[in-house]
Enzyme design. Structure first.
Site, PDB file in Angstrom:
ATOM      1  N   GLU A 193     154.430  70.353  54.279  1.00 12.21           N
ATOM      2  CA  GLU A 193     155.701  69.912  53.683  1.00 12.21           C
ATOM      3  C   GLU A 193     155.495  68.848  52.610  1.00 12.21           C
ATOM      4  O   GLU A 193     156.398  68.586  51.815  1.00 12.21           O
ATOM      5  CB  GLU A 193     156.633  69.345  54.761  1.00 12.21           C
ATOM      6  CG  GLU A 193     157.158  70.379  55.740  1.00 12.21           C
ATOM      7  CD  GLU A 193     158.074  69.763  56.788  1.00 12.21           C
ATOM      8  OE1 GLU A 193     158.653  70.517  57.568  1.00 12.21           O
ATOM      9  OE2 GLU A 193     158.206  68.518  56.847  1.00 12.21           O
ATOM     10  N   HIS A 228     164.228  75.063  57.567  1.00 10.19           N
ATOM     11  CA  HIS A 228     163.489  75.302  58.825  1.00 10.19           C
ATOM     12  C   HIS A 228     164.105  76.423  59.637  1.00 10.19           C
ATOM     13  O   HIS A 228     164.093  76.389  60.868  1.00 10.19           O
ATOM     14  CB  HIS A 228     163.462  74.039  59.673  1.00 10.19           C
ATOM     15  CG  HIS A 228     162.852  72.848  59.020  1.00 10.19           C
ATOM     16  ND1 HIS A 228     163.481  72.115  58.047  1.00 10.19           N
ATOM     17  CD2 HIS A 228     161.649  72.248  59.212  1.00 10.19           C
ATOM     18  CE1 HIS A 228     162.704  71.113  57.678  1.00 10.19           C
ATOM     19  NE2 HIS A 228     161.588  71.179  58.368  1.00 10.19           N
ATOM     20  N   HIS A 261     151.761  66.161  59.909  1.00  8.68           N
ATOM     21  CA  HIS A 261     152.259  66.420  61.257  1.00  8.68           C
ATOM     22  C   HIS A 261     151.996  67.864  61.645  1.00  8.68           C
ATOM     23  O   HIS A 261     151.881  68.747  60.803  1.00  8.68           O
ATOM     24  CB  HIS A 261     153.731  66.070  61.446  1.00  8.68           C
ATOM     25  CG  HIS A 261     154.763  66.780  60.622  1.00  8.68           C
ATOM     26  ND1 HIS A 261     154.795  66.758  59.257  1.00  8.68           N
ATOM     27  CD2 HIS A 261     155.854  67.515  60.986  1.00  8.68           C
ATOM     28  CE1 HIS A 261     155.847  67.431  58.809  1.00  8.68           C
ATOM     29  NE2 HIS A 261     156.511  67.920  59.835  1.00  8.68           N
TER      30      HIS A 261
HETATM   31  C1  DHB Z   1     159.577  67.112  63.414  1.00  8.07           C
HETATM   32  C2  DHB Z   1     159.168  67.004  62.075  1.00  8.07           C
HETATM   33  C3  DHB Z   1     159.677  67.875  61.093  1.00  8.07           C
HETATM   34  O1  DHB Z   1     159.298  67.873  59.795  1.00  8.07           O
HETATM   35  C4  DHB Z   1     160.610  68.829  61.446  1.00  8.07           C
HETATM   36  O2  DHB Z   1     161.125  69.577  60.455  1.00  8.07           O
HETATM   37  C5  DHB Z   1     161.003  68.957  62.778  1.00  8.07           C
HETATM   38  C6  DHB Z   1     160.491  68.096  63.758  1.00  8.07           C
HETATM   39  C7  DHB Z   1     159.067  66.187  64.450  1.00  8.07           C
HETATM   40  O3  DHB Z   1     158.093  65.439  64.211  1.00  8.07           O
HETATM   41  O4  DHB Z   1     159.654  66.138  65.551  1.00  8.07           O
HETATM   42 FE    FE Z   2     160.154  69.571  58.616  1.00 11.79          FE
END
Ligand code: DHB
Ligand code: FE
Length: 280
Positions: A240, A59, A193
């Site tokens: 992802e 990330h 997400h």
């Molecule tokens: C969140 C989810 C993720 O996959 C990530 O890499 C960073 C944050 C989250 O839901 O806060």
């Molecule tokens: Fe992530």
């Protein structure tokens, strides 16, 4: 030859690191998430892996937008965790498995996956938190690891079909590795997400559950979708889930579901967990 004991796919969210550090496992918000893990830990006690190959997406800790490999394989003696800015305590370095790293790299390049080789590689929450959830004891993780990083950060992303093929090639290479090691495959990412934009907080339970089922019954199901379609169905960061696909594709033949958990939300994320074993 090495033996693949099975695969574990799980979501990763930085807040999990803070929850572990704060001993919040029994907190009502966290309990349904953490309760998913003891059955996975019990299965690991039974199958006793020595090495974990971890499909994950970085990330912005090890790779940034200026240099973004599509696929990168760790070839480092150890993988250091560093502060990535979420307030997560850093974990001790993770031991590498150099012989398997180079074996995988040679096998992948021979199969026309022109991977980036990383003899130094910082690992972020996508590697560290699944390992901590699966081996929660204090001290360094007992697994030797080989991280395999797939770009989900900057377009163009590899297609689901390409990630499936990468996973297959990794699985076949592990099975051909001259070692008596027992190897676990991990996929870290997803499920649905979206962290930003007008749809921030978007979660698609129906799609997630269909995807989880498909890994058992019809593992190529999700390859019918383009990445744009996956973003539409699972959110911008939901892509992802390609990590789950690669991990499943690395498992030989039919698989059976040993254990699964799905809980929404954890932070902005649909948190899924699935343990898979080869042999229907
Ligand atoms: C969140 C989810 C993720 O996959 C990530 O890499 C960073 C944050 C989250 O839901 O806060
Ligand atoms: Fe992530």
């Amino acid at each position: 030859m090495a033996h693949i004991v099975g695969g574990i796919a799980t979501s990763h969210v930085p807040a999990i690191g803070r929850a572990i550090a704060g001993h919040l496992q029994q907190d009502p918000y966290w309990k349904p998430f953490f309760d998913g893990f003891p059955p996975a830990q019990a299965w690991l006690d039974k199958v006793r892996p020595d090495v974990a190959v971890v499909f994950y997406n970085d990330h912005g800790l090890n790779f940034f937008l200026d240099k973004m490999p599509t696929f990168a394989v760790g070839a480092a003696p150890q993988y250091v965790n560093a502060d990535e800015g979420w307030g997560i305590p850093t974990l001790p370095p993770f031991a590498g498995e150099l012989d398997l790293s180079w074996h995988l790299i040679n096998a992948l390049v021979a199969r026309e996956f022109d991977v980036t080789t990383c003899q130094e590689m910082l690992v972020d929450h996508a590697v560290t938190l699944p390992l901590k959830l699966l081996w929660p004891e204090d001290g360094p993780c007992p697994m030797r690891i080989v991280p395999v990083c797939i770009n989900t950060v900057q377009y163009p992303l590899p297609s689901a079909t390409r990630c499936y093929k990468l996973g297959q090639a990794v699985g076949e290479a592990i099975a051909a590795w001259k070692s008596d090691a027992r190897v676990l495959v991990i996929g870290s990412g997803g499920l649905s997400h979206q962290l930003d934009g007008q749809r921030a907080g978007f979660i698609n339970k129906d799609f997630d559950l269909a995807f989880m089922e498909s890994l058992i019954n019809d593992p190529k199901w999700v390859t019918q979708y383009s990445n744009e379609e996956l973003v539409e169905k699972a959110g911008t960061q939901g892509v992802e889930l390609l990590m789950w696909l690669a991990a499943r594709a690395a498992l030989p033949g039919a698989v059976r579901k040993v254990h699964a958990n799905y809980h929404i939300p954890i932070s902005n994320t649909a948190a899924g967990l699935m343990v898979m074993e080869s042999g229907a």
